[in-house]
Design a protein around this motif. Structure first.
Motif, PDB file in Angstrom:
ATOM      1  N   GLY A  53      -0.049  13.810  -7.642  1.00  0.00           N
ATOM      2  CA  GLY A  53      -1.170  13.039  -8.157  1.00  0.00           C
ATOM      3  C   GLY A  53      -0.776  11.693  -8.731  1.00  0.00           C
ATOM      4  N   ALA A  54      -1.655  10.728  -8.571  1.00  0.00           N
ATOM      5  CA  ALA A  54      -1.433   9.401  -9.151  1.00  0.00           C
ATOM      6  C   ALA A  54      -1.738   9.473 -10.640  1.00  0.00           C
ATOM      7  CB  ALA A  54      -2.311   8.363  -8.472  1.00  0.00           C
ATOM      8  N   ALA A  55      -0.715   9.316 -11.463  1.00  0.00           N
ATOM      9  CA  ALA A  55      -0.886   9.405 -12.915  1.00  0.00           C
ATOM     10  C   ALA A  55      -1.425   8.105 -13.498  1.00  0.00           C
ATOM     11  CB  ALA A  55       0.437   9.769 -13.574  1.00  0.00           C
ATOM     12  N   ASP A  56      -1.112   7.000 -12.832  1.00  0.00           N
ATOM     13  CA  ASP A  56      -1.558   5.693 -13.317  1.00  0.00           C
ATOM     14  C   ASP A  56      -1.583   4.740 -12.134  1.00  0.00           C
ATOM     15  OD1 ASP A  56      -1.907   3.166 -14.479  1.00  0.00           O
ATOM     16  OD2 ASP A  56      -0.448   3.495 -16.075  1.00  0.00           O
ATOM     17  N   ASP A  57      -2.770   4.318 -11.730  1.00  0.00           N
ATOM     18  CA  ASP A  57      -2.889   3.364 -10.617  1.00  0.00           C
ATOM     19  C   ASP A  57      -3.476   2.037 -11.095  1.00  0.00           C
ATOM     20  OD1 ASP A  57      -5.943   4.647  -9.012  1.00  0.00           O
ATOM     21  OD2 ASP A  57      -5.506   3.983 -11.055  1.00  0.00           O
ATOM     22  N   SER A  58      -3.307   1.768 -12.361  1.00  0.00           N
ATOM     23  CA  SER A  58      -3.942   0.592 -12.964  1.00  0.00           C
ATOM     24  C   SER A  58      -3.403  -0.729 -12.448  1.00  0.00           C
ATOM     25  CB  SER A  58      -3.793   0.644 -14.490  1.00  0.00           C
ATOM     26  OG  SER A  58      -2.422   0.612 -14.853  1.00  0.00           O
ATOM     27  N   GLY A  59      -2.230  -0.704 -11.799  1.00  0.00           N
ATOM     28  CA  GLY A  59      -1.643  -1.936 -11.319  1.00  0.00           C
ATOM     29  C   GLY A  59      -2.029  -2.322  -9.903  1.00  0.00           C
ATOM     30  N   LEU A  60      -2.719  -1.447  -9.184  1.00  0.00           N
ATOM     31  CA  LEU A  60      -3.136  -1.804  -7.827  1.00  0.00           C
ATOM     32  C   LEU A  60      -4.101  -2.980  -7.909  1.00  0.00           C
ATOM     33  CD1 LEU A  60      -3.690   1.726  -6.268  1.00  0.00           C
ATOM     34  CD2 LEU A  60      -1.735   0.190  -5.954  1.00  0.00           C
ATOM     35  N   PRO A  61      -3.822  -4.069  -7.201  1.00  0.00           N
ATOM     36  CA  PRO A  61      -4.602  -5.303  -7.398  1.00  0.00           C
ATOM     37  C   PRO A  61      -6.039  -5.229  -6.914  1.00  0.00           C
ATOM     38  CG  PRO A  61      -2.960  -5.605  -5.676  1.00  0.00           C
ATOM     39  CD  PRO A  61      -2.692  -4.278  -6.273  1.00  0.00           C
ATOM     40  N   THR A  98       8.525  11.886 -16.213  1.00  0.00           N
ATOM     41  CA  THR A  98       7.925  10.692 -16.814  1.00  0.00           C
ATOM     42  C   THR A  98       8.175  10.612 -18.315  1.00  0.00           C
ATOM     43  OG1 THR A  98       5.833  11.881 -17.036  1.00  0.00           O
ATOM     44  CG2 THR A  98       6.114  10.485 -15.092  1.00  0.00           C
ATOM     45  N   SER A  99       9.061  11.437 -18.823  1.00  0.00           N
ATOM     46  CA  SER A  99       9.449  11.296 -20.219  1.00  0.00           C
ATOM     47  C   SER A  99       9.995   9.899 -20.451  1.00  0.00           C
ATOM     48  CB  SER A  99      10.515  12.335 -20.552  1.00  0.00           C
ATOM     49  OG  SER A  99      11.050  12.094 -21.826  1.00  0.00           O
ATOM     50  N   SER A 100       9.670   9.333 -21.599  1.00  0.00           N
ATOM     51  CA  SER A 100      10.011   7.933 -21.858  1.00  0.00           C
ATOM     52  C   SER A 100      11.493   7.634 -21.728  1.00  0.00           C
ATOM     53  CB  SER A 100       9.534   7.542 -23.257  1.00  0.00           C
ATOM     54  OG  SER A 100       8.137   7.601 -23.333  1.00  0.00           O
ATOM     55  N   GLY A 101      12.342   8.606 -22.008  1.00  0.00           N
ATOM     56  CA  GLY A 101      13.770   8.357 -21.955  1.00  0.00           C
ATOM     57  C   GLY A 101      14.384   8.471 -20.570  1.00  0.00           C
ATOM     58  N   ASN A 102      13.616   8.946 -19.596  1.00  0.00           N
ATOM     59  CA  ASN A 102      14.167   9.079 -18.244  1.00  0.00           C
ATOM     60  C   ASN A 102      14.460   7.716 -17.634  1.00  0.00           C
ATOM     61  OD1 ASN A 102      12.080  11.917 -17.499  1.00  0.00           O
ATOM     62  ND2 ASN A 102      14.254  11.897 -17.915  1.00  0.00           N
ATOM     63  N   THR A 103      15.593   7.619 -16.964  1.00  0.00           N
ATOM     64  CA  THR A 103      15.930   6.393 -16.246  1.00  0.00           C
ATOM     65  C   THR A 103      15.179   6.364 -14.920  1.00  0.00           C
ATOM     66  OG1 THR A 103      18.117   6.330 -17.238  1.00  0.00           O
ATOM     67  CG2 THR A 103      17.807   5.084 -15.202  1.00  0.00           C
ATOM     68  N   ILE A 104      14.688   5.188 -14.566  1.00  0.00           N
ATOM     69  CA  ILE A 104      14.017   4.980 -13.285  1.00  0.00           C
ATOM     70  C   ILE A 104      15.002   4.301 -12.346  1.00  0.00           C
ATOM     71  CG2 ILE A 104      12.135   3.796 -12.123  1.00  0.00           C
ATOM     72  CD1 ILE A 104      10.463   4.084 -14.611  1.00  0.00           C
ATOM     73  N   TYR A 105      15.178   4.863 -11.156  1.00  0.00           N
ATOM     74  CA  TYR A 105      16.140   4.362 -10.180  1.00  0.00           C
ATOM     75  C   TYR A 105      15.381   3.726  -9.013  1.00  0.00           C
ATOM     76  CZ  TYR A 105      19.422   7.165 -12.819  1.00  0.00           C
ATOM     77  OH  TYR A 105      20.170   7.689 -13.839  1.00  0.00           O
TER      78      TYR A 105
END
Lengths: 115, 117
Positions: A53-61, A98-105
């Motif tokens: 599921g899309a948790a946040d799609d607020s950035g789609l223009p 999606t925990s805040s401390g997780n690194t995004i690669y």
């Protein structure tokens, strides 16, 4: 592979055409992100998924942009009726959660040019 | 709303000298702060992050960053710069619990680091 994989690496398309960009996240990563980066700018958030599921799609223009992740792994970013302003690098990324401390690669990106 | 500012478009430093790339942030709740590096025509590579604990964080390739809560800053540093450190550097922030936004990273505009021999 061990990292985030994106295909195609380069895509040139004509204005008005439909484009699909694919992302294969790191195995086991449940969160997947799409960003867009224009020349000389920082990455701009588009959408992120937790599982299917899309948790946040607020950035789609706008509604020409759509993304799916039907099985919770591979994701496809779809752009309809492409415009010259859509030309950018589309970056995919993944993280263990999606925990805040997780690194995004991040992957290497898909360079889209609309002519 | 979360935001990140990198006040310098470019930083020039001589090889062997210390370097600092500046970053300030704005976020609700506790901040989670990250630095990434981008080489030409490549994706972003993770360097280091601050979650909690010691304000001085050590990362890849000899880089470190200092978290300063009172100044809302997270400057990237290296004691001795190498020519190969020349690249584009991005600071990013994520909100912690209570921020209403624990998922996405928000990036600054980037700082080009030029290390001259």
């Amino acid at each position: 592979g061990a990292g985030v994989s994106q295909t195609p690496s380069n895509k040139v398309t004509e204005k008005g055409k439909y484009v699909e960009l694919r992302c294969d996240p790191i195995s086991g990563h449940t969160a997947l992100y799409w960003y867009r980066q224009s020349l000389g700018q920082g990455p701009e958030f588009l959408i992120y998924f937790q599982g299917t599921g899309a948790a946040d799609d607020s950035g789609l223009p706008n509604d020409r942009f759509f993304a799916v992740r039907p099985e919770g792994s591979v994701s496809t970013l779809k752009i309809q009726r492409t415009e010259r302003g859509d030309s950018a690098v589309y970056l995919c990324a993944s993280s263990p959660g999606t925990s805040s401390g997780n690194t995004i690669y991040f992957g290497e990106g898909s360079w889209l040019t609309v002519v | 709303a979360q935001s990140v500012a990198q006040p310098e478009d470019q930083v020039n430093v001589a090889e062997g000298n210390p370097l600092t790339v500046k970053c300030t942030y704005s976020v609700s709740g506790n901040p989670y702060l990250f630095w990434y590096v981008q080489y030409p025509n490549r994706g972003l590579q993770f360097l280091l992050k601050y979650i909690t604990g010691d304000n001085l964080v050590k990362g890849s390739y000899g880089f470190e960053a200092e978290f300063n809560k009172s100044q809302t800053s997270f400057h990237l540093k290296k004691p001795s710069a190498l020519v190969s450190d020349s690249a584009l550097y991005f600071c990013a922030v994520r909100g912690g619990q209570g921020s209403g936004n624990t998922g996405k990273l928000i990036f600054g505009q980037g700082t080009t680091l030029q290390v001259k021999p």
